[in-house]
Design an enzyme around this catalytic site. Structure first.
Site, PDB file in Angstrom:
ATOM      1  N   LYS A  66      64.798  30.336  48.727  1.00 37.88           N
ATOM      2  CA  LYS A  66      66.041  29.885  49.363  1.00 37.88           C
ATOM      3  C   LYS A  66      65.774  28.769  50.376  1.00 37.88           C
ATOM      4  O   LYS A  66      66.448  27.750  50.378  1.00 37.88           O
ATOM      5  CB  LYS A  66      66.748  31.061  50.077  1.00 37.88           C
ATOM      6  CG  LYS A  66      67.092  32.221  49.159  1.00 37.88           C
ATOM      7  CD  LYS A  66      67.849  33.323  49.872  1.00 37.88           C
ATOM      8  CE  LYS A  66      67.094  34.040  50.968  1.00 37.88           C
ATOM      9  NZ  LYS A  66      65.925  34.825  50.490  1.00 37.88           N
TER      10      LYS A  66
ATOM     11  N   ARG B  76      74.409  38.810  53.758  1.00 40.07           N
ATOM     12  CA  ARG B  76      73.463  39.784  53.203  1.00 40.07           C
ATOM     13  C   ARG B  76      74.091  41.154  53.012  1.00 40.07           C
ATOM     14  O   ARG B  76      73.422  42.068  52.552  1.00 40.07           O
ATOM     15  CB  ARG B  76      72.300  39.942  54.195  1.00 40.07           C
ATOM     16  CG  ARG B  76      71.063  39.146  53.840  1.00 40.07           C
ATOM     17  CD  ARG B  76      70.074  39.342  54.974  1.00 40.07           C
ATOM     18  NE  ARG B  76      68.717  39.263  54.536  1.00 40.07           N
ATOM     19  CZ  ARG B  76      67.971  38.168  54.622  1.00 40.07           C
ATOM     20  NH1 ARG B  76      68.480  37.041  55.079  1.00 40.07           N
ATOM     21  NH2 ARG B  76      66.715  38.206  54.231  1.00 40.07           N
TER      22      ARG B  76
ATOM     23  N   ARG C  91      52.012  33.278  51.454  1.00 43.88           N
ATOM     24  CA  ARG C  91      52.497  32.657  52.691  1.00 43.88           C
ATOM     25  C   ARG C  91      51.984  33.415  53.910  1.00 43.88           C
ATOM     26  O   ARG C  91      51.644  32.812  54.931  1.00 43.88           O
ATOM     27  CB  ARG C  91      54.030  32.599  52.714  1.00 43.88           C
ATOM     28  CG  ARG C  91      54.559  31.848  53.934  1.00 43.88           C
ATOM     29  CD  ARG C  91      56.049  31.696  53.931  1.00 43.88           C
ATOM     30  NE  ARG C  91      56.715  32.990  53.997  1.00 43.88           N
ATOM     31  CZ  ARG C  91      58.022  33.169  53.876  1.00 43.88           C
ATOM     32  NH1 ARG C  91      58.809  32.137  53.661  1.00 43.88           N
ATOM     33  NH2 ARG C  91      58.546  34.366  53.963  1.00 43.88           N
TER      34      ARG C  91
ATOM     35  N   ARG D  73      53.463  34.399  58.788  1.00 51.97           N
ATOM     36  CA  ARG D  73      54.746  34.978  59.217  1.00 51.97           C
ATOM     37  C   ARG D  73      54.590  36.492  59.253  1.00 51.97           C
ATOM     38  O   ARG D  73      54.111  37.092  58.291  1.00 51.97           O
ATOM     39  CB  ARG D  73      55.866  34.556  58.242  1.00 51.97           C
ATOM     40  CG  ARG D  73      57.220  34.550  58.927  1.00 51.97           C
ATOM     41  CD  ARG D  73      58.293  33.994  58.049  1.00 51.97           C
ATOM     42  NE  ARG D  73      59.151  35.043  57.528  1.00 51.97           N
ATOM     43  CZ  ARG D  73      60.233  34.826  56.801  1.00 51.97           C
ATOM     44  NH1 ARG D  73      60.575  33.590  56.502  1.00 51.97           N
ATOM     45  NH2 ARG D  73      60.963  35.822  56.376  1.00 51.97           N
TER      46      ARG D  73
ATOM     47  N   ARG E 211      61.546  44.854  52.612  1.00 56.05           N
ATOM     48  CA  ARG E 211      62.542  43.767  52.553  1.00 56.05           C
ATOM     49  C   ARG E 211      63.183  43.718  51.167  1.00 56.05           C
ATOM     50  O   ARG E 211      64.393  43.535  51.024  1.00 56.05           O
ATOM     51  CB  ARG E 211      61.888  42.420  52.878  1.00 56.05           C
ATOM     52  CG  ARG E 211      61.615  42.241  54.374  1.00 56.05           C
ATOM     53  CD  ARG E 211      60.534  41.214  54.637  1.00 56.05           C
ATOM     54  NE  ARG E 211      60.868  39.869  54.247  1.00 56.05           N
ATOM     55  CZ  ARG E 211      59.952  38.896  54.090  1.00 56.05           C
ATOM     56  NH1 ARG E 211      58.665  39.143  54.311  1.00 56.05           N
ATOM     57  NH2 ARG E 211      60.325  37.692  53.726  1.00 56.05           N
TER      58      ARG E 211
HETATM   59  P1  AP5 Z   1      60.989  30.467  50.696  1.00 59.71           P
HETATM   60  O1  AP5 Z   1      61.620  29.195  50.283  1.00 59.71           O
HETATM   61  O2  AP5 Z   1      60.690  30.696  52.129  1.00 59.71           O
HETATM   62  O3  AP5 Z   1      61.837  31.701  50.125  1.00 59.71           O
HETATM   63  P2  AP5 Z   1      63.042  32.471  50.811  1.00 59.71           P
HETATM   64  O4  AP5 Z   1      63.878  33.006  49.715  1.00 59.71           O
HETATM   65  O5  AP5 Z   1      63.677  31.603  51.840  1.00 59.71           O
HETATM   66  O6  AP5 Z   1      62.175  33.652  51.454  1.00 59.71           O
HETATM   67  P3  AP5 Z   1      62.151  34.229  52.930  1.00 59.71           P
HETATM   68  O7  AP5 Z   1      60.972  35.125  52.979  1.00 59.71           O
HETATM   69  O8  AP5 Z   1      62.224  33.178  53.965  1.00 59.71           O
HETATM   70  O9  AP5 Z   1      63.490  35.019  52.851  1.00 59.71           O
HETATM   71  P4  AP5 Z   1      63.960  36.277  53.550  1.00 59.71           P
HETATM   72  O10 AP5 Z   1      65.307  36.412  52.971  1.00 59.71           O
HETATM   73  O11 AP5 Z   1      63.067  37.464  53.455  1.00 59.71           O
HETATM   74  O12 AP5 Z   1      63.811  35.851  55.057  1.00 59.71           O
HETATM   75  P5  AP5 Z   1      64.844  35.447  56.170  1.00 59.71           P
HETATM   76  O13 AP5 Z   1      64.162  34.515  57.057  1.00 59.71           O
HETATM   77  O14 AP5 Z   1      66.168  35.089  55.615  1.00 59.71           O
HETATM   78  O15 AP5 Z   1      59.670  30.646  49.798  1.00 59.71           O
HETATM   79  C1  AP5 Z   1      58.787  31.725  50.007  1.00 59.71           C
HETATM   80  C2  AP5 Z   1      57.376  31.236  49.679  1.00 59.71           C
HETATM   81  O16 AP5 Z   1      57.308  30.916  48.295  1.00 59.71           O
HETATM   82  C3  AP5 Z   1      56.973  29.973  50.445  1.00 59.71           C
HETATM   83  O17 AP5 Z   1      55.621  30.049  50.798  1.00 59.71           O
HETATM   84  C4  AP5 Z   1      57.218  28.848  49.428  1.00 59.71           C
HETATM   85  O18 AP5 Z   1      56.388  27.747  49.648  1.00 59.71           O
HETATM   86  C5  AP5 Z   1      56.932  29.551  48.114  1.00 59.71           C
HETATM   87  N1  AP5 Z   1      57.710  29.005  47.004  1.00 59.71           N
HETATM   88  C6  AP5 Z   1      58.986  28.561  47.005  1.00 59.71           C
HETATM   89  N2  AP5 Z   1      59.374  28.154  45.793  1.00 59.71           N
HETATM   90  C7  AP5 Z   1      58.322  28.360  44.968  1.00 59.71           C
HETATM   91  C8  AP5 Z   1      58.097  28.140  43.581  1.00 59.71           C
HETATM   92  N3  AP5 Z   1      59.038  27.626  42.811  1.00 59.71           N
HETATM   93  N4  AP5 Z   1      56.880  28.484  43.081  1.00 59.71           N
HETATM   94  C9  AP5 Z   1      55.913  29.027  43.869  1.00 59.71           C
HETATM   95  N5  AP5 Z   1      56.055  29.236  45.195  1.00 59.71           N
HETATM   96  C10 AP5 Z   1      57.243  28.916  45.747  1.00 59.71           C
HETATM   97  O19 AP5 Z   1      65.073  36.861  56.927  1.00 59.71           O
HETATM   98  C11 AP5 Z   1      64.051  37.470  57.668  1.00 59.71           C
HETATM   99  C12 AP5 Z   1      64.602  38.689  58.408  1.00 59.71           C
HETATM  100  O20 AP5 Z   1      65.632  38.262  59.333  1.00 59.71           O
HETATM  101  C13 AP5 Z   1      65.298  39.731  57.531  1.00 59.71           C
HETATM  102  O21 AP5 Z   1      64.358  40.652  56.997  1.00 59.71           O
HETATM  103  C14 AP5 Z   1      66.252  40.393  58.545  1.00 59.71           C
HETATM  104  O22 AP5 Z   1      65.552  41.269  59.373  1.00 59.71           O
HETATM  105  C15 AP5 Z   1      66.698  39.202  59.387  1.00 59.71           C
HETATM  106  N6  AP5 Z   1      67.919  38.572  58.856  1.00 59.71           N
HETATM  107  C16 AP5 Z   1      68.012  37.290  58.395  1.00 59.71           C
HETATM  108  N7  AP5 Z   1      69.264  37.043  57.988  1.00 59.71           N
HETATM  109  C17 AP5 Z   1      69.967  38.181  58.200  1.00 59.71           C
HETATM  110  C18 AP5 Z   1      71.313  38.547  57.943  1.00 59.71           C
HETATM  111  N8  AP5 Z   1      72.180  37.687  57.370  1.00 59.71           N
HETATM  112  N9  AP5 Z   1      71.697  39.796  58.276  1.00 59.71           N
HETATM  113  C19 AP5 Z   1      70.847  40.669  58.841  1.00 59.71           C
HETATM  114  N10 AP5 Z   1      69.537  40.396  59.091  1.00 59.71           N
HETATM  115  C20 AP5 Z   1      69.116  39.148  58.770  1.00 59.71           C
END
Ligand code: AP5
Length: 194
Positions: free
Chosen positions: A14, A89, A128, A134, A145
């Site tokens: 994402k 979410r 990562r 992270r 997660r």
């Molecule tokens: P990346 O692009 O970072 O993927 P992502 O889907 O953004 O993954 P995240 O881990 O950031 O998502 P998340 O939903 O767990 O975290 P968030 O910060 O929202 O890519 C991941 C990796 O893969 C990178 O190293 C990238 O380089 C690699 N990659 C990308 N594309 C690739 C490809 N095609 N091939 C190979 N590799 C690739 O949330 C974190 C925490 O915050 C949650 O657990 C929760 O506690 C809280 N939170 C956030 N939003 C909310 C909400 N709306 N409500 C409640 N709690 C929330």
């Protein structure tokens, strides 16, 4: 105005695809994960509260996240559109987002959902974790997660399917290949709607 949700499980790409979409369409990035990590780094009250949930891979309470997003929308002057990344979410968040945007005379255009098998998600996040450190990229937290995503977030899919906004996209391949798939779907939408 073009408003997108980029949707999918942890590690589905994402954030990676958001960066490219922002560049292409001039959108404002609304990443709730990034905003919450910034709050944590700044030791705000919200950051301190969020930390306890985030380090376990649990969701931060809806009310806190919804208020934070509404505030950020109102702080943005003359946006060409938003890309919501990691939000909504829960169905409560999805309903609030719909209401927030309706009140501001706009709406979500498309929900781009990145589909990636679970083992690929785990592989990406562990990599990562090793490279960027992270804190929640640790195997136990990663598994939680993904479980929280399945239980709390997948119901959002039906919410947007009913609204005919839901666009599944294969999220495996190179970053550019996936971006091209997404852009094709957006351009198709724009040519018929905007
Ligand atoms: P990346 O692009 O970072 O993927 P992502 O889907 O953004 O993954 P995240 O881990 O950031 O998502 P998340 O939903 O767990 O975290 P968030 O910060 O929202 O890519 C991941 C990796 O893969 C990178 O190293 C990238 O380089 C690699 N990659 C990308 N594309 C690739 C490809 N095609 N091939 C190979 N590799 C690739 O949330 C974190 C925490 O915050 C949650 O657990 C929760 O506690 C809280 N939170 C956030 N939003 C909310 C909400 N709306 N409500 C409640 N709690 C929330």
């Amino acid at each position: 105005m073009l408003n997108l949700v980029i949707f999918g499980p942890p590690g589905s790409g994402k954030g990676t695809q958001s960066e490219k979409l922002i560049e292409r369409y001039g959108l404002v990035h609304m990443s709730t994960g990034d905003i919450l990590r910034a709050e944590m780094a700044a030791h705000t009250e919200l950051g301190k509260k969020a930390q306890a949930y985030m380090e376990k891979g649990e969701l931060v309470p809806d009310a806190d996240v919804i208020e934070m997003v509404a505030r950020k929308i109102d702080q943005t002057k003359d946006p060409q559109g938003f890309i919501f990344d990691g939000f909504p979410r829960t169905t409560a968040q999805a309903r609030s987002l719909r209401n927030m945007l309706t009140e501001r005379d706009t709406r979500i255009d498309l929900v781009i959902s990145l589909e990636v098998p679970e083992e690929e998600l785990v592989k990406r996040l562990l990599k990562r974790g090793q490279e960027a450190g992270r804190q929640d990229d640790e195997i136990g937290v990663i598994r939680n997660r993904i479980e929280v995503y399945k239980q709390m977030t997948t119901p959002v899919i039906d919410f947007y399917k009913k609204m005919r906004k839901y666009v599944p996209v294969e999220g495996v391949g190179t970053i550019d290949e996936i971006f091209e798939r997404i852009v094709n779907r957006i351009e198709h939408y724009i040519s018929f709607t905007l």
